[in-house]
Motif scaffolding. Sequence first.
Motif, PDB file in Angstrom:
ATOM      1  N   PHE A 109      34.806  39.560  36.766  1.00 42.09           N
ATOM      2  CA  PHE A 109      33.597  39.164  36.028  1.00 42.09           C
ATOM      3  C   PHE A 109      32.713  40.376  35.721  1.00 42.09           C
ATOM      4  O   PHE A 109      31.525  40.242  35.457  1.00 42.09           O
ATOM      5  CB  PHE A 109      32.750  38.137  36.802  1.00 42.09           C
ATOM      6  N   GLY A 110      33.311  41.599  35.781  1.00 43.52           N
ATOM      7  CA  GLY A 110      32.458  42.784  35.594  1.00 43.52           C
ATOM      8  C   GLY A 110      33.102  43.804  34.671  1.00 43.52           C
ATOM      9  O   GLY A 110      33.887  43.466  33.797  1.00 43.52           O
ATOM     10  N   LYS A 111      32.771  45.061  34.900  1.00 47.49           N
ATOM     11  CA  LYS A 111      33.183  46.135  33.991  1.00 47.49           C
ATOM     12  C   LYS A 111      34.381  46.918  34.523  1.00 47.49           C
ATOM     13  O   LYS A 111      34.671  46.875  35.713  1.00 47.49           O
ATOM     14  CB  LYS A 111      32.018  47.123  33.861  1.00 47.49           C
TER      15      LYS A 111
ATOM     16  N   PHE B  23      41.592  53.385  37.210  1.00 50.28           N
ATOM     17  CA  PHE B  23      40.512  52.504  36.755  1.00 50.28           C
ATOM     18  C   PHE B  23      40.250  51.437  37.808  1.00 50.28           C
ATOM     19  O   PHE B  23      41.199  50.899  38.392  1.00 50.28           O
ATOM     20  CB  PHE B  23      40.888  51.793  35.449  1.00 50.28           C
ATOM     21  N   VAL B  24      38.971  51.135  38.011  1.00 49.54           N
ATOM     22  CA  VAL B  24      38.599  49.977  38.827  1.00 49.54           C
ATOM     23  C   VAL B  24      37.984  48.948  37.887  1.00 49.54           C
ATOM     24  O   VAL B  24      37.072  49.276  37.118  1.00 49.54           O
ATOM     25  CB  VAL B  24      37.580  50.356  39.926  1.00 49.54           C
TER      26      VAL B  24
ATOM     27  N   GLY C  75      38.384  42.417  42.539  1.00 55.53           N
ATOM     28  CA  GLY C  75      38.690  43.253  41.382  1.00 55.53           C
ATOM     29  C   GLY C  75      40.082  43.836  41.477  1.00 55.53           C
ATOM     30  O   GLY C  75      40.870  43.452  42.351  1.00 55.53           O
ATOM     31  N   ARG C  76      40.360  44.754  40.564  1.00 56.49           N
ATOM     32  CA  ARG C  76      41.714  45.328  40.502  1.00 56.49           C
ATOM     33  C   ARG C  76      41.612  46.836  40.369  1.00 56.49           C
ATOM     34  O   ARG C  76      40.772  47.352  39.614  1.00 56.49           O
ATOM     35  CB  ARG C  76      42.443  44.703  39.314  1.00 56.49           C
TER      36      ARG C  76
END
Length: 442
Positions: free
Chosen positions: A370-372, A365-366, A344-345
């Motif tokens: 493929f997610g939120k 923000f995280v 993720g980022r």
Amino acid sequence: MSDVPTSSRREFVKVAGSAALGASLFPVDAIGQAPAKRRYAIIGTGDRASGMWGSDLVKSYSDIIEFVGLCDKNPKRAVVARDLIGVPNCPTFTNFDEMIEKARPDLLMVTTVDGFHHEYIVKGLDRGIDVMTEKPMTIDEVQTRAVLDAEKRSNRKIVVTFNYRYAPAHQKIKEILMSGEIGKVVSVDFSWYLDVIHGADYFRRWHRLRNSGGSLLVHKSSHHFDLINWWLGADPVEVSGSGGLQVYGKNSPFRGTNCRTCPHKSECRFYYDMTKSQRRMDLYAKCEDVDGYYRDGCVFREDVDIFDTMSAIVKYSNGTTMNYALNAFTPYEGYRLAFNGEKGRLDVQSFERQPWTVADEHEIFVTKSFGKRTHVPVVKAVGGHGGGDNRMRDLMFRKADAPDYMKLPDSRAGAMACLTGIAIRNSIDQKKIVKIADLLKV
Ligand SMILES: NC(=O)c1ccc[n+]([C@@H]2O[C@H](COP(=O)([O-])OP(=O)(O)OC[C@H]3O[C@@H](n4cnc5c(N)ncnc54)[C@H](O)[C@@H]3O)[C@@H](O)[C@H]2O)c1
């Protein structure tokens, strides 16, 4: 995977040392009694010494700190600083050795112009004194080597006061990265913006000269490089950089010596009226007959020899690569930062000053692959540098509890941070990739 040979990593760790510090400069004695007051002296009694390391300490730490000496090459400024700090009986000096002889400090704060830090850190350590130094620890590799050698032979402590680490948002970033939520960090995008107020101010002062501040890549970016080293838990290994002077210095059809006497006041967008600050008039204008130093110097002086536009690629010992940029003439102040991880980022935007209203000083923000996307709240803190200044001083002077990852930055952290900037500066000058380990072979 890192493309850095293991041997050069080992070599760097060996030459730079790896001392770790506890959470206070005041060791608890065996029976847990309060320690005696530390005899505290300052070399370089300008703005930082008068406030953060002066009047603020008198206000909150007088029970454990006794001011025994204030030294500056400008005798008038030392006396003004004594008044600002509020220690009327503290002796002032212009000669460092004399101060050490007569005042017998056991704790020294180094807040001179950056290019002289090493001289006083080494002298302090060699005299058996614990040393706190403002960042950057040094401005070139020879000075860095001298400090590390002096610490090794002295057996005393150095703390480098990287207050940015202690801002709540920065601790939160560290915790997110340690949690593994975005996985292994592959790359970092880091852009820092110094606006036309704060950015320009560096070009008014001694910071405009490389031999005073090492360029903004050292003076300012050492904060940023320390954060990255700490966040990643990794060492910088090699850098390549580019830089230029596009706005300040010779880039103007007109110039003066300093704003108060300038014939171009009405047409200059960088005109600064220092007479509105009594503190600055006392600390600088009243003392300029001694050293000829103008706090409101012209940002367009032709002797400016630092960059206002800088970028670099930095490779780290854990295989992470960072794209870094620093610009000193933007319309707003703050930074954009992103960690690109395998899972993720992590995005961060900091708003320090801007001509619009923001809800939060830091937006974090995280976003999971493929997610939120999740917003991460940050507690609001009062005081300088997002509350970092107060938290760091408590950690230094009180027996504050802190997790291991919040321990005080030591000489190794100081070296790693300033060497990154020194390497980028060398890379720009020499138009080649520079390895950090090579710098410490001096
Ligand atoms: N951590 C932070 O956020 C932060 C913020 C501001 C400044 N700083 C650091 O604090 C230090 C001081 O900055 P400042 O803003 O107070 O600058 P300043 O110009 O107000 O003060 C510097 C003082 O050092 C004195 N000085 C210069 N060379 C000297 C020498 N060889 N011997 C003795 N005295 C000498 C000058 O006369 C001056 O009084 C710098 O290293 C700067 O990088 C850190």
